[in-house]
Structures are given as C-alpha cells and as structure tokens.
Design a protein around this motif. Structure first.
Motif, mmCIF file in Angstrom:
data_model
loop_
_atom_site.group_PDB
_atom_site.id
_atom_site.type_symbol
_atom_site.label_atom_id
_atom_site.label_comp_id
_atom_site.label_asym_id
_atom_site.label_seq_id
_atom_site.Cartn_x
_atom_site.Cartn_y
_atom_site.Cartn_z
ATOM 1 N N CYS A 169 -3.728 58.046 10.334
ATOM 2 C CA CYS A 169 -4.292 56.720 10.627
ATOM 3 C C CYS A 169 -5.795 56.832 10.810
ATOM 4 C CB CYS A 169 -3.651 56.145 11.888
ATOM 5 S SG CYS A 169 -4.412 54.619 12.493
ATOM 6 N N ASN A 170 -6.536 56.018 10.098
ATOM 7 C CA ASN A 170 -7.988 55.946 10.238
ATOM 8 C C ASN A 170 -8.346 54.539 10.690
ATOM 9 O OD1 ASN A 170 -10.743 56.051 10.132
ATOM 10 N ND2 ASN A 170 -10.881 56.697 7.983
ATOM 11 N N LEU A 171 -8.735 54.404 11.955
ATOM 12 C CA LEU A 171 -9.042 53.083 12.492
ATOM 13 C C LEU A 171 -10.284 52.476 11.863
ATOM 14 C CD1 LEU A 171 -8.297 53.604 16.305
ATOM 15 C CD2 LEU A 171 -6.908 52.393 14.616
ATOM 16 N N VAL A 172 -11.172 53.302 11.346
ATOM 17 C CA VAL A 172 -12.428 52.791 10.777
ATOM 18 C C VAL A 172 -12.174 51.988 9.511
ATOM 19 C CG1 VAL A 172 -14.662 53.457 9.796
ATOM 20 C CG2 VAL A 172 -13.780 54.652 11.800
ATOM 21 N N THR A 173 -11.193 52.386 8.709
ATOM 22 C CA THR A 173 -10.947 51.700 7.439
ATOM 23 C C THR A 173 -10.161 50.406 7.618
ATOM 24 O OG1 THR A 173 -8.937 53.015 7.104
ATOM 25 C CG2 THR A 173 -11.000 53.871 6.169
ATOM 26 N N LEU A 174 -9.671 50.155 8.833
ATOM 27 C CA LEU A 174 -8.935 48.909 9.062
ATOM 28 C C LEU A 174 -9.903 47.736 9.192
ATOM 29 C CD1 LEU A 174 -6.250 49.963 11.722
ATOM 30 C CD2 LEU A 174 -6.019 49.880 9.234
ATOM 31 N N SER A 175 -9.455 46.584 8.779
ATOM 32 C CA SER A 175 -10.256 45.377 9.004
ATOM 33 C C SER A 175 -10.278 45.070 10.493
ATOM 34 C CB SER A 175 -9.658 44.197 8.231
ATOM 35 O OG SER A 175 -8.374 43.856 8.756
ATOM 36 N N GLU A 176 -11.226 44.249 10.909
ATOM 37 C CA GLU A 176 -11.324 43.893 12.317
ATOM 38 C C GLU A 176 -10.027 43.251 12.809
ATOM 39 O OE1 GLU A 176 -13.101 43.449 16.122
ATOM 40 O OE2 GLU A 176 -13.566 44.684 14.361
ATOM 41 N N ALA A 177 -9.433 42.396 11.997
ATOM 42 C CA ALA A 177 -8.194 41.714 12.392
ATOM 43 C C ALA A 177 -7.051 42.714 12.551
ATOM 44 C CB ALA A 177 -7.829 40.642 11.361
ATOM 45 N N ASP A 178 -6.933 43.656 11.602
ATOM 46 C CA ASP A 178 -5.847 44.644 11.671
ATOM 47 C C ASP A 178 -6.043 45.592 12.856
ATOM 48 O OD1 ASP A 178 -4.589 43.579 9.475
ATOM 49 O OD2 ASP A 178 -5.476 44.994 8.045
ATOM 50 N N ARG A 179 -7.299 45.923 13.144
ATOM 51 C CA ARG A 179 -7.562 46.816 14.268
ATOM 52 C C ARG A 179 -7.187 46.132 15.590
ATOM 53 N NH1 ARG A 179 -11.900 48.490 12.584
ATOM 54 N NH2 ARG A 179 -13.402 47.116 13.611
ATOM 55 N N LEU A 180 -7.522 44.861 15.710
ATOM 56 C CA LEU A 180 -7.174 44.132 16.931
ATOM 57 C C LEU A 180 -5.662 43.967 17.068
ATOM 58 C CD1 LEU A 180 -9.964 41.382 17.032
ATOM 59 C CD2 LEU A 180 -9.859 43.563 18.254
ATOM 60 N N LYS A 181 -4.963 43.814 15.932
ATOM 61 C CA LYS A 181 -3.499 43.733 15.979
ATOM 62 C C LYS A 181 -2.905 45.050 16.475
ATOM 63 C CE LYS A 181 -2.769 40.277 12.323
ATOM 64 N NZ LYS A 181 -2.192 40.068 10.956
ATOM 65 N N ALA A 182 -3.478 46.153 16.018
ATOM 66 C CA ALA A 182 -2.996 47.473 16.467
ATOM 67 C C ALA A 182 -3.255 47.653 17.952
ATOM 68 C CB ALA A 182 -3.675 48.572 15.664
ATOM 69 N N PHE A 183 -4.419 47.208 18.423
ATOM 70 C CA PHE A 183 -4.732 47.288 19.851
ATOM 71 C C PHE A 183 -3.746 46.438 20.664
ATOM 72 C CE2 PHE A 183 -9.571 48.320 19.421
ATOM 73 C CZ PHE A 183 -9.230 49.557 18.894
ATOM 74 N N ALA A 184 -3.445 45.251 20.150
ATOM 75 C CA ALA A 184 -2.543 44.351 20.874
ATOM 76 C C ALA A 184 -1.117 44.885 20.918
ATOM 77 C CB ALA A 184 -2.569 42.962 20.224
ATOM 78 N N ALA A 185 -0.751 45.734 19.956
ATOM 79 C CA ALA A 185 0.604 46.282 19.896
ATOM 80 C C ALA A 185 0.755 47.569 20.705
ATOM 81 C CB ALA A 185 0.993 46.546 18.437
ATOM 82 N N THR A 186 -0.333 48.027 21.326
ATOM 83 C CA THR A 186 -0.317 49.308 22.052
ATOM 84 C C THR A 186 -0.451 49.063 23.543
ATOM 85 O OG1 THR A 186 -1.425 50.333 20.147
ATOM 86 C CG2 THR A 186 -1.340 51.600 22.195
ATOM 87 N N GLU A 187 0.472 49.590 24.309
ATOM 88 C CA GLU A 187 0.418 49.436 25.760
ATOM 89 C C GLU A 187 -0.775 50.191 26.331
ATOM 90 O OE1 GLU A 187 4.087 50.714 27.389
ATOM 91 O OE2 GLU A 187 5.267 49.105 26.461
ATOM 92 N N VAL A 188 -1.364 49.662 27.387
ATOM 93 C CA VAL A 188 -2.575 50.239 27.952
ATOM 94 C C VAL A 188 -2.330 51.652 28.483
ATOM 95 C CG1 VAL A 188 -2.198 49.328 30.294
ATOM 96 C CG2 VAL A 188 -4.539 49.735 29.464
ATOM 97 N N GLY A 189 -1.105 51.943 28.884
ATOM 98 C CA GLY A 189 -0.799 53.273 29.407
ATOM 99 C C GLY A 189 -0.865 54.374 28.368
ATOM 100 N N ASN A 190 -0.936 53.999 27.084
ATOM 101 C CA ASN A 190 -1.013 54.997 26.013
ATOM 102 C C ASN A 190 -2.450 55.403 25.687
ATOM 103 O OD1 ASN A 190 1.812 55.228 25.455
ATOM 104 N ND2 ASN A 190 1.726 53.233 24.437
ATOM 105 N N VAL A 191 -3.404 54.848 26.418
ATOM 106 C CA VAL A 191 -4.810 55.194 26.179
ATOM 107 C C VAL A 191 -5.130 56.517 26.868
ATOM 108 C CG1 VAL A 191 -7.210 54.507 26.579
ATOM 109 C CG2 VAL A 191 -5.505 52.799 25.932
ATOM 110 N N TRP A 192 -5.794 57.404 26.165
ATOM 111 C CA TRP A 192 -6.228 58.682 26.713
ATOM 112 C C TRP A 192 -7.179 58.430 27.882
ATOM 113 C CZ3 TRP A 192 -10.632 62.087 24.583
ATOM 114 C CH2 TRP A 192 -10.578 63.374 25.142
ATOM 115 N N GLY A 193 -6.870 58.951 29.038
ATOM 116 C CA GLY A 193 -7.706 58.760 30.213
ATOM 117 C C GLY A 193 -7.175 57.725 31.187
ATOM 118 N N VAL A 194 -6.159 56.974 30.766
ATOM 119 C CA VAL A 194 -5.517 56.012 31.666
ATOM 120 C C VAL A 194 -4.232 56.646 32.187
ATOM 121 C CG1 VAL A 194 -4.467 53.736 31.887
ATOM 122 C CG2 VAL A 194 -6.490 54.040 30.455
#
Length: 444
Positions: A169-194
């Motif tokens: 997965c390369n987040l840079v090649t995603l469109s802004e809309a697709d990147r935000l959709k991926a962020f919205a589908a990911t629980e905050v507890g899965n972030v490195w450092g949280v």
C-alpha cells in the motif's frame, strides 16, 4: 519517502517455512514454559484465540477445531529475522531494523514505481526466506506504519479496504478522497504511538478513527495528552517528525532472565542458570561494544505457591574495572549466588542484569587501596582477553549458541533440554538454521 516492511505472523511463518503441514491450519506459538499464546496464525485468530491468552483456556480447540501449538523457538526466529533483514536492505539505501519482524526503509531519491518495487521486495523475501510480508509506503514513518497496517488488513480481511491496497500500500498515490476513506475505516487504536490507554481516552472524547485524530487541534492534544501525540498527528498530516535511526542506540541495561521449567532447590542449579544468563548478557554487551560497571543478580520463589516458603534475594555487585569479559561477569554473578542462596526453598526464576554500561573504549582511572601495586613482584595484571571473547562469539555464531561456553554455565554438555532449570518446551521444533544436528535432511 519511507517504507515499513513487516513479516506476517512472524513466529508462525518461521515454523511454516520448515513444516509445510502447518500451512493453512490454525497455529499458535507458546511462550516460555508453554504458558501463553504469543503468536497466532490468521486461522487461529479466526477461532477467537487472543494475544497472550493462557494456553489452558484454548487447549480444548486442539480436539474441536484442530488447533496446533508449538513451543517458542527464539533461536530460529532470530536467525530467520537476520536473513530477512539482509534481503530487505538490498532495496533501499538506508535501513532501520525496528524489531525482529519490522524494518523501515528510506526511499528518498529512489525513482520508479514504488508499489512495483514493494511487490518485487515482497516476492524476493518470500523466495529467499519463505517469509510472507506486507509493505507500506508513506511520506512519514507513522504513515508508512499505517500503510503497512492497511496492506496487511486488506489482504487478511477482504472488503475492509479496497482490494488493490492488499499486501503493498502506498498512501501517496491515493487520491485525497481515497486516503480520507482509508483513514475513516481505521480505528484510532491502530495508529503507531497510540497506546491502549490513550486510545481509550480518545474514544471517550469522540475520536474514534484516524480521520477524527487527523482533524483534531494539535495544541489541544498536546495540552490534554503529550507532545508525543502531537507529533503523531503531525506525522499523519504528512509532516515528518521522526528520522531514520540506522544505528540503534546502545542499551542502558541488559537483562537476561527466565522462569524455570521446574523448581530448583540446589545451589548448583542456580549457579548453572545464572552463569548461562550472565554469558548471554555479556555477548549482547560485546555486540554494542560496551562494558559493564556492575552486575545485578536475582533469583526468586513463586508468590503464587502459598504453601512454599518465600525468598527473593537480589544484589548488585560493583566491578573494580568495567568489563565485557564473560569470565569476570560470570564470576561476579556466581559469587553473588553463593552469598545469597539459602537451602530449603523452591526457586522458580532467576536473572542477571548488567548495569552502569559504558563504551568499551572508555577507561576511567581507579583508586584501589586494597590491591597490590601495579607491577609489583608477584602481581598478575588483568590481561586483555577481548580477542578471546571475539573468537568465542564467532564460534558460537558459526556452530550454534553455547558451542563454546564458560564451564559453570552447563553441567549437561550445553543441551538445554537436560538442564535442571530449563524452561518447559515440550513442543519446540528443531533449530533448523543454527544447529548442525538439527538441520533438515532431504533424501532423494
């Protein structure tokens, strides 16, 4: 541009490389003394086996669901990790080995299709080591870690993310809309450092997804949490706050400890265990080119055995001269055991910790009023045995751990299965890559 390469279910994958019968079946790897599940295959996760869940709670799944359990084989896992990291390093100019199964790569200045490079990397690691991996690309280390999570989850759980994000997965090649959709589908507890506690507090405050976290006010987060979480949000927004660390910082302490497979009641068993632990700690110390100024030794009975008498001694032994010589460190640890040991107790755990660490080349003068004058008749000056230690380390790397060892470290020809203090590993697989007598044989 950063990439995070992560081996999928590392411990289980290492077992499957040499035991194809485990592929496609639910498998767990058990901790020391076969007490808890420390690694799970995807099939075991689907059965509901939790991380660190005690083995006795899921043992019934052996019969009802075909669950297989193997004892941890850390010698095999460490060697397979080294092989994997060597392959991964060929794909980028800079590498940071983050853990036994994770490695950051810096692709700054590398041209070409990064997704294609990632798939080539993944295929090469699989071909040369047999280990399946996931690869995530991002402009910051936190985003690369998040991209890796998305790649792994999309592969394991189809439908959780778009299929083309699976494995690489390369987040840079995603469109802004697709990147935000991926962020919205990911629980905050899965972030490195949280962590778990911070994640729970964020959820209580209405911050449930990565997208919610990205949209938070960083000044408020810093006031309510810490500067670390503020940097995490900045990294998620694309501002790099974490740099590559090609040379890991030297450890401030080195601890080697084990719980015994059965209670040890005699001083010889404690001496043998402590000698082994001190030797392993000394080897790790030499790897970072350090010297220890003191040795802490402890051994303990079990507080859970209420009918047993309790004794948990511990002592720190200062050394006149900082050293990494196994003989001196083992000697100090053994002397401490003889001073502390008391008969009549059931000891279940012991450990050695090297403290007051400093660079090996650093030398500090000393004032020892009780030693003979240097150079005086009859005095034996402390010899430099660094070459001897380096030779011993090289032999052990070549022929297997403890092939050459301090005499007090074993009374059983370095066969850990016969040691009185050995951890219980009834299901351990052979150490296929580090022991000549356990190497897999192919007959044709």
């Amino acid at each position: 541009m950063f990439a995070l390469v992560d081996a999928n279910n590392m411990y289980v994958s290492c077992e499957r490389v040499f035991q194809p019968r485990l592929c496609g079946r639910p498998v767990v790897v058990l901790s020391s003394n076969d007490g808890a599940c420390i690694a799970r295959s995807n099939e075991a996760k689907d059965l509901g086996v939790k991380m660190a869940q005690p083995w006795f709670q899921v043992r019934h799944l052996e019969r009802s669901a075909g669950l297989l359990a193997v004892s941890a084989n850390f010698e095999l896992y460490g060697d397979m990790s080294s092989r994997m990291m060597a392959v991964v390093a060929r794909f980028a100019p800079r590498q940071e080995v983050y853990s036994i199964d994770e490695s950051f790569l810096d692709f700054d200045g590398v041209r070409g299709d990064l997704v294609g490079i990632g798939r080539d990397l993944r295929a090469t690691v699989l071909m040369e080591t047999g280990l399946p991996t996931s690869v995530g690309f991002g402009p910051t280390k936190t985003l690369a870690k998040l991209a890796n999570h998305i790649a792994k989850t999309a592969d394991r759980k189809p439908g959780s993310y778009p299929g083309h994000l699976a494995q690489v997965c390369n987040l840079v090649t995603l469109s802004e809309a697709d990147r935000l959709k991926a962020f919205a589908a990911t629980e905050v507890g899965n972030v490195w450092g949280v962590g778990r506690k911070i994640g729970a507090r964020l959820v209580e405050g209405g911050v449930r997804t990565v997208l919610d976290l990205v949209r938070c006010d960083v000044a408020t987060l810093r006031k309510q949490f810490s500067v670390v979480l503020e940097k995490t949000v900045l990294e998620l927004r694309g501002t790099s706050c974490l740099s590559m660390d090609e040379a890991p910082a030297a450890k401030q302490q080195i601890l080697v400890s084990r719980s015994f497979g059965k209670a040890v009641t005699d001083v010889a068993g404690i001496v043998e265990a402590v000698s082994e632990f001190a030797s392993r700690a000394a080897e790790s110390l030499r790897l970072q080119d350090g010297a220890a100024g003191a040795v802490n030794v402890f051994f303990t009975t079990s507080p859970f055995r209420q009918n047993d008498r309790q004794h948990s001694p511990s002592v720190t032994v200062p050394l006149v001269r900082p050293t990494s010589d196994s003989r001196h460190l083992v000697g100090a640890a053994v002397a401490a055991v003889h001073r502390l040991f008391r008969p009549g107790f059931n000891y279940v755990k012991a450990g050695v910790m090297l403290v007051d660490l400093q660079p090996a080349g650093q030398r500090q003068g000393e004032l020892d009023l009780f030693s003979a004058v240097a150079g005086a008749p009859g005095e034996q000056l402390q010899r430099d045995r660094s070459a001897l230690m380096a030779t011993m380390d090289e032999l052990n790397r070549r022929f297997g751990r403890s092939s050459v060892h301090i005499g007090s470290a074993s009374t059983s020809a370095h066969d850990t299965d016969e040691r009185s203090w050995a951890t219980r590993q009834e299901r351990r697989s052979p150490r296929f890559t580090t022991r000549w007598d356990e190497m897999p044989m192919v007959r044709g």
